[in-house]
Design an enzyme around this catalytic site. Sequence first.
Site, mmCIF file in Angstrom:
data_model
loop_
_atom_site.group_PDB
_atom_site.id
_atom_site.type_symbol
_atom_site.label_atom_id
_atom_site.label_comp_id
_atom_site.label_asym_id
_atom_site.label_seq_id
_atom_site.Cartn_x
_atom_site.Cartn_y
_atom_site.Cartn_z
ATOM 1 N N MET A 1 30.951 7.316 -28.489
ATOM 2 C CA MET A 1 31.341 7.870 -27.188
ATOM 3 C C MET A 1 30.712 7.052 -26.074
ATOM 4 O O MET A 1 29.475 6.961 -25.984
ATOM 5 C CB MET A 1 30.919 9.341 -27.077
ATOM 6 C CG MET A 1 31.776 10.274 -27.918
ATOM 7 S SD MET A 1 31.351 12.013 -27.669
ATOM 8 C CE MET A 1 29.838 12.136 -28.612
ATOM 9 N N CYS B 1 41.276 4.073 -28.266
ATOM 10 C CA CYS B 1 40.975 4.417 -26.877
ATOM 11 C C CYS B 1 42.251 4.516 -26.048
ATOM 12 O O CYS B 1 43.040 3.585 -25.967
ATOM 13 C CB CYS B 1 40.031 3.393 -26.255
ATOM 14 S SG CYS B 1 39.575 3.877 -24.586
ATOM 15 N N ASN C 1 38.967 13.424 -37.541
ATOM 16 C CA ASN C 1 38.284 13.572 -36.247
ATOM 17 C C ASN C 1 39.169 14.333 -35.271
ATOM 18 O O ASN C 1 40.384 14.177 -35.262
ATOM 19 C CB ASN C 1 37.933 12.180 -35.684
ATOM 20 C CG ASN C 1 37.441 12.219 -34.246
ATOM 21 O OD1 ASN C 1 38.063 11.625 -33.366
ATOM 22 N ND2 ASN C 1 36.362 12.920 -33.986
ATOM 23 N N GLY D 1 32.431 14.467 -32.143
ATOM 24 C CA GLY D 1 32.117 13.860 -30.852
ATOM 25 C C GLY D 1 31.591 14.869 -29.865
ATOM 26 O O GLY D 1 30.389 15.165 -29.796
ATOM 27 N N ARG D 2 32.521 15.470 -29.109
ATOM 28 C CA ARG D 2 32.125 16.292 -27.967
ATOM 29 C C ARG D 2 31.200 17.438 -28.331
ATOM 30 O O ARG D 2 30.304 17.791 -27.557
ATOM 31 C CB ARG D 2 33.380 16.794 -27.240
ATOM 32 C CG ARG D 2 34.098 15.684 -26.496
ATOM 33 C CD ARG D 2 35.489 16.078 -26.081
ATOM 34 N NE ARG D 2 36.358 16.300 -27.243
ATOM 35 C CZ ARG D 2 37.609 16.695 -27.168
ATOM 36 N NH1 ARG D 2 38.150 16.939 -25.989
ATOM 37 N NH2 ARG D 2 38.328 16.848 -28.256
HETATM 38 C C1 LIG Z 1 32.917 10.802 -23.249
HETATM 39 C C2 LIG Z 1 33.706 10.235 -24.408
HETATM 40 C C3 LIG Z 1 33.628 8.875 -24.687
HETATM 41 C C4 LIG Z 1 34.346 8.330 -25.759
HETATM 42 N N1 LIG Z 1 34.177 7.001 -26.063
HETATM 43 C C5 LIG Z 1 34.739 6.511 -27.217
HETATM 44 C C6 LIG Z 1 34.439 5.195 -27.662
HETATM 45 O O1 LIG Z 1 33.663 4.445 -27.052
HETATM 46 N N2 LIG Z 1 35.026 4.774 -28.821
HETATM 47 C C7 LIG Z 1 35.879 5.580 -29.551
HETATM 48 O O2 LIG Z 1 36.374 5.159 -30.600
HETATM 49 N N3 LIG Z 1 36.162 6.818 -29.138
HETATM 50 C C8 LIG Z 1 35.597 7.306 -28.020
HETATM 51 N N4 LIG Z 1 35.833 8.614 -27.667
HETATM 52 C C9 LIG Z 1 36.633 9.480 -28.549
HETATM 53 C C10 LIG Z 1 35.733 10.199 -29.568
HETATM 54 O O3 LIG Z 1 35.113 9.265 -30.415
HETATM 55 C C11 LIG Z 1 36.544 11.189 -30.420
HETATM 56 O O4 LIG Z 1 37.553 10.498 -31.102
HETATM 57 C C12 LIG Z 1 37.185 12.293 -29.583
HETATM 58 O O5 LIG Z 1 36.283 12.803 -28.619
HETATM 59 C C13 LIG Z 1 37.701 13.444 -30.453
HETATM 60 O O6 LIG Z 1 36.664 14.003 -31.220
HETATM 61 P P1 LIG Z 1 35.910 15.369 -30.782
HETATM 62 O O7 LIG Z 1 36.986 16.411 -30.596
HETATM 63 O O8 LIG Z 1 34.985 15.673 -31.918
HETATM 64 O O9 LIG Z 1 35.207 15.081 -29.504
HETATM 65 C C14 LIG Z 1 35.167 9.155 -26.565
HETATM 66 C C15 LIG Z 1 35.259 10.515 -26.258
HETATM 67 C C16 LIG Z 1 34.535 11.066 -25.208
HETATM 68 C C17 LIG Z 1 34.637 12.545 -24.928
#
Ligand SMILES: Cc1cc2nc3c(=O)[nH]c(=O)nc-3n(C[C@H](O)[C@H](O)[C@H](O)COP(=O)(O)O)c2cc1C
Length: 330
Positions: A20, A103, A205, A229-230
Site C-alpha cells: 500500500m 494499480c 485479495n 490491506g485496508r
Molecule cells: C492506500 C492504498 C495504497 C495502495 N497501494 C498499492 C500499491 O502500492 N501496490 C498494490 O499492488 N496495491 C496497492 N493498493 C491496493 C491494495 O494492495 C489491495 O489490493 C486493495 O486495498 C484491496 O485489498 P483490501 O480490501 O484488503 O484493502 C493500495 C490500496 C490502498 C488502500
Amino acid sequence: MSVQIGNIDLGEFPLLLAPMEDVSDPPFRYVCKQNGADMMYTEFISSEGLIRDAAKSRQKLDVFDYERPIGIQIFGSDINSMREATEIATLAGPDLMDINYGCPVKQVACRGAGASLLQDIDKMVAMTKAVVEATHLPVTVKTRLGWDDNTKNVYEVAERLQDIGIKALTIHGRTRAQMYKGQADWALIRDIKKNPRIQIPIFGNGDIDSPEKAAQWRMEYEVDGMMIGRAAIGYPWIFREIKHYFATGEHLEGPTMAERIDVCRTHLEKSVAWKGPKTGIFEMRRHYASYFKGIENFKEFRMKLVQAGTMEDVEEILGQINDNYATEMA
Ligand SMILES: Cc1cc2nc3c(=O)[nH]c(=O)nc-3n(C[C@H](O)[C@H](O)[C@H](O)COP(=O)(O)O)c2cc1C
C-alpha cells in the site's frame, strides 16, 4: 499443506500484508509482522524512479531481516525499464520480486503501467518474462480480475504468467473500472484456483476485514492464502485475530488500550528511526485516527497527537491517553 514460493515456505494458509502506497513502509511492516503477517510487500516502486536514482524510490527499497520473507513490488510501462529496475531491486536483497498489474489510479494506469497491462496481455507476458529473467529471485504478480466487466481476462493471465515462470499470483477481486467501489468478487478467483492447469499458489485479495469473513471465504473460495490491506491500517491485530479464529473458532479479544498505545509507540519509534524525527513524526499523523478508531471521546487526544511536534510531546500525550482510559479498558 504448506504453501511454497520458490524455496520460501509460508506454512499453511499464509496471511499476506498488501502493498500500500504511503502505508506499507518498514515501520508499518514492523508492527504487522509482530502481529502475525506471514509475508509482506513494499509499497509499489516506480521502475523509472529507480533507474533515475530518485531518492524517494530508492528509499522504498529498504528491507530489514526482521521482515523476511519480504517482496519488493515494482511497476512500469516499459519492458526495458522493468528489467533494469528488477536488477536494481534484486541488489537490495529482498526474498522475492513482485510486479504490480493492478494499480487503477490514472497517473499509473493511464500511463501504460499497473492495471493498464490487463488491456495488453501479450505485453504483460513479455514484461513478466523480462523480469523473471532479470533476477534469481522468485517473481510473483498482483493483479485484478480484468480491465472492466467485459474483459475479465485474469483466467488467461494466470495461465500465461505461470507458463513463463511466476511463482504465485495474488488477485484483487475487482476490475480496474471498479477502482475500489462495490464489493470484491472472489468467484473468479476460485475458478482460477480450480483450473487444473494452475499449479502456483493463488492468493485472494479484497475486502477481508474480519476473522469470520476470512474463515468463510477461505472455505468458499479455496484459495491458498489471503492478502489483507485496508483492514490492517491502524489494526495490525487483524492477522493474529484471523489466525486465532482459524485455529480455535473463537474470537480473540480485541487489543487493550495499553496494547493500542504500545503498538502506536513502536510504530512511531520505528518511523523516527527510519525517516528521521521530522518526517517520522509528520508521517505518523495519518495513523493515529486508525489506531484509536472507535474509542469514545477520543477527538481531543487525536487533535493533540496530530499537532505534536516532538517525540517527547507524543510520548506525553500517549501517557495521558493511558491514564485517561486505563481503568475502563485495561
Ligand atoms: C492506500 C492504498 C495504497 C495502495 N497501494 C498499492 C500499491 O502500492 N501496490 C498494490 O499492488 N496495491 C496497492 N493498493 C491496493 C491494495 O494492495 C489491495 O489490493 C486493495 O486495498 C484491496 O485489498 P483490501 O480490501 O484488503 O484493502 C493500495 C490500496 C490502498 C488502500
